[in-house]
Design an enzyme around this catalytic site. Sequence first.
Site, PDB file in Angstrom:
ATOM      1  N   ARG A  91       0.805  -1.219   0.000  1.00  0.00           N
ATOM      2  CA  ARG A  91       0.000   0.000   0.000  1.00  0.00           C
ATOM      3  C   ARG A  91       0.843   1.277   0.000  1.00  0.00           C
ATOM      4  NH1 ARG A  91      -4.444   0.168   4.431  1.00  0.00           N
ATOM      5  NH2 ARG A  91      -4.366  -2.056   4.651  1.00  0.00           N
ATOM      6  N   ARG A 130     -20.099  -0.131   9.371  1.00  0.00           N
ATOM      7  CA  ARG A 130     -19.232  -1.196   9.873  1.00  0.00           C
ATOM      8  C   ARG A 130     -18.816  -0.919  11.323  1.00  0.00           C
ATOM      9  NH1 ARG A 130     -13.783  -2.393   6.578  1.00  0.00           N
ATOM     10  NH2 ARG A 130     -12.821  -0.852   7.919  1.00  0.00           N
ATOM     11  N   ARG A 136     -14.852  -2.273  15.137  1.00  0.00           N
ATOM     12  CA  ARG A 136     -13.399  -2.263  14.967  1.00  0.00           C
ATOM     13  C   ARG A 136     -12.809  -1.018  15.613  1.00  0.00           C
ATOM     14  NH1 ARG A 136     -11.225  -3.618   8.955  1.00  0.00           N
ATOM     15  NH2 ARG A 136      -9.844  -1.884   9.436  1.00  0.00           N
ATOM     16  N   ARG A 147      -6.738   7.162   7.490  1.00  0.00           N
ATOM     17  CA  ARG A 147      -6.535   6.049   6.550  1.00  0.00           C
ATOM     18  C   ARG A 147      -6.936   6.436   5.127  1.00  0.00           C
ATOM     19  NH1 ARG A 147      -9.950   2.983  10.099  1.00  0.00           N
ATOM     20  NH2 ARG A 147     -10.332   1.387   8.544  1.00  0.00           N
TER      21      ARG A 147
HETATM   22  P1  ADP Z   1      -8.421  -0.593   6.059  1.00  0.00           P
HETATM   23  O1  ADP Z   1      -8.288  -0.856   4.587  1.00  0.00           O
HETATM   24  O2  ADP Z   1      -9.832  -0.298   6.469  1.00  0.00           O
HETATM   25  O3  ADP Z   1      -7.461   0.431   6.574  1.00  0.00           O
HETATM   26  P2  ADP Z   1      -6.968  -3.023   6.723  1.00  0.00           P
HETATM   27  O4  ADP Z   1      -7.530  -4.202   7.418  1.00  0.00           O
HETATM   28  O5  ADP Z   1      -6.476  -3.208   5.335  1.00  0.00           O
HETATM   29  O6  ADP Z   1      -8.125  -1.954   6.823  1.00  0.00           O
HETATM   30  O7  ADP Z   1      -5.759  -2.405   7.574  1.00  0.00           O
HETATM   31  C1  ADP Z   1      -5.928  -2.053   8.938  1.00  0.00           C
HETATM   32  C2  ADP Z   1      -4.635  -1.426   9.471  1.00  0.00           C
HETATM   33  O8  ADP Z   1      -3.570  -2.401   9.438  1.00  0.00           O
HETATM   34  C3  ADP Z   1      -4.064  -0.245   8.680  1.00  0.00           C
HETATM   35  O9  ADP Z   1      -4.669   0.986   9.029  1.00  0.00           O
HETATM   36  C4  ADP Z   1      -2.593  -0.298   9.073  1.00  0.00           C
HETATM   37  O10 ADP Z   1      -2.378   0.229  10.371  1.00  0.00           O
HETATM   38  C5  ADP Z   1      -2.317  -1.786   9.135  1.00  0.00           C
HETATM   39  N1  ADP Z   1      -1.860  -2.292   7.815  1.00  0.00           N
HETATM   40  C6  ADP Z   1      -2.520  -3.165   7.010  1.00  0.00           C
HETATM   41  N2  ADP Z   1      -1.832  -3.390   5.884  1.00  0.00           N
HETATM   42  C7  ADP Z   1      -0.707  -2.641   5.968  1.00  0.00           C
HETATM   43  C8  ADP Z   1       0.398  -2.432   5.117  1.00  0.00           C
HETATM   44  N3  ADP Z   1       0.488  -3.016   3.917  1.00  0.00           N
HETATM   45  N4  ADP Z   1       1.375  -1.601   5.523  1.00  0.00           N
HETATM   46  C9  ADP Z   1       1.310  -0.982   6.702  1.00  0.00           C
HETATM   47  N5  ADP Z   1       0.289  -1.126   7.567  1.00  0.00           N
HETATM   48  C10 ADP Z   1      -0.716  -1.948   7.203  1.00  0.00           C
END
Ligand code: ADP
Length: 198
Positions: A91, A130, A136, A147
């Site tokens: 990401r 949600r 959550r 985010r």
């Molecule tokens: P959302 O898309 O709603 O933010 P996710 O479940 O994808 O939910 O991610 C939740 C949290 O997990 C993110 O806000 C981040 O803190 C962490 N996270 C997830 N994937 C990554 C990543 N690829 N790099 C860094 N942090 C991550």
Amino acid sequence: MTAARLLIIGPQGSGKGTQGVRVAEALGIPAVSTGDVFRANVKDGTELGLKVKAIIDAGDLVPDELTGEIVRDRLAQPDAAAGFLLDGYPRNLGQVGDLDAFLDARDEPLTAVIELVVPREESIQRLSLRATEQGRADDNEESIAKRLAIYESETAPILDVYRQRGIVDQIDGVGTLDEVYARITAALTERGITAAAL
Ligand code: ADP
């Protein structure tokens, strides 16, 4: 037939988690969600969970090194040898580089990137729903705003990289779960990524 090495990407509340699991199940490949891995560790109170809880609750990104290690470990498992679906990783551009290095060494590049397109108002609406349904900890107003801002500044740009490789399928994420799923599978079929269950 093309191997299913997939990434699903979209803003928070776009439904990528739900669609990702469904597509992966139909193709018989594991869905690898970094967010799910982190949440499970927080819930179980593991060392990793203790390290990342505050970061996640605030809506910040977990450091690339830590996240990359988790993904590499997961993709090295035997069940991911035939294919996988990544959700939430990479990401940012640094993570794209890390993933490229890993996949290039295996000579197994990503074969399709599913971009779920959902207008901002719609995703915010879904997220507040949600928040009430799932509770959550990171679905509070401040974390959501952060985010979504990170999505726009760091995650959306990685799509340009994948677009240049010709592997991005833009999918309209507005509609029923079945409608969106049908759009995704049609795009994958077009690329020769199929399974009987699709
Ligand atoms: P959302 O898309 O709603 O933010 P996710 O479940 O994808 O939910 O991610 C939740 C949290 O997990 C993110 O806000 C981040 O803190 C962490 N996270 C997830 N994937 C990554 C990543 N690829 N790099 C860094 N942090 C991550």
